[in-house]
Design a protein around this motif. Structure first.
Motif, PDB file in Angstrom:
ATOM      1  N   TYR A  43      -6.951  -6.807  14.532  1.00 58.24           N
ATOM      2  CA  TYR A  43      -5.543  -6.685  14.886  1.00 58.24           C
ATOM      3  C   TYR A  43      -4.836  -8.000  14.594  1.00 58.24           C
ATOM      4  N   TRP A  44      -3.754  -7.942  13.818  1.00 54.09           N
ATOM      5  CA  TRP A  44      -3.010  -9.153  13.473  1.00 54.09           C
ATOM      6  C   TRP A  44      -1.720  -9.206  14.260  1.00 54.09           C
ATOM      7  N   ARG A  45      -1.469 -10.347  14.846  1.00 50.49           N
ATOM      8  CA  ARG A  45      -0.199 -10.574  15.530  1.00 50.49           C
ATOM      9  C   ARG A  45       0.116 -12.058  15.446  1.00 50.49           C
ATOM     10  N   ASP A  92       1.469 -15.786  16.504  1.00 50.98           N
ATOM     11  CA  ASP A  92       1.491 -16.566  17.736  1.00 50.98           C
ATOM     12  C   ASP A  92       2.910 -16.601  18.281  1.00 50.98           C
TER      13      ASP A  92
END
Length: 87
Positions: free
Chosen positions: A5-7, A9
């Protein structure tokens, strides 16, 4: 799966906002420098006595725009940036 999962900062969105604001302000600084130099060159040419060649007007206007007039140029760019953001 959490590993894929990419999110971004938490600092990324404010950083991009600041970068965008800086780019807009820099664009308006360049616009104001151009305006200051053209207006200064034309004013020096216009007020030169008849028969006297107007030489070096662009360099003098550029020196004035980047020297003693740079605060006015940057403040004007800040005002234009705020107006653009409000608009």
């Amino acid at each position: 799966v959490d590993c894929c999962y990419w999110r971004p900062d938490a600092w990324v969105i404010p950083a991009w906002s600041l970068i965008g604001l800086s780019m807009l302000w820099t664009t308006f600084v360049a616009f104001d420098l151009k305006l200051h130099v053209v207006a200064g060159s034309v004013a020096q040419w216009y007020y030169t006595p008849l028969g006297t060649p107007a030489r070096g007007t662009t360099w003098r206007a550029l020196r004035n725009a980047t020297g003693p007039g740079f605060g006015s140029v940057t403040f004007g760019a800040a005002i234009l940036t705020l107006c653009e953001l409000v608009r």
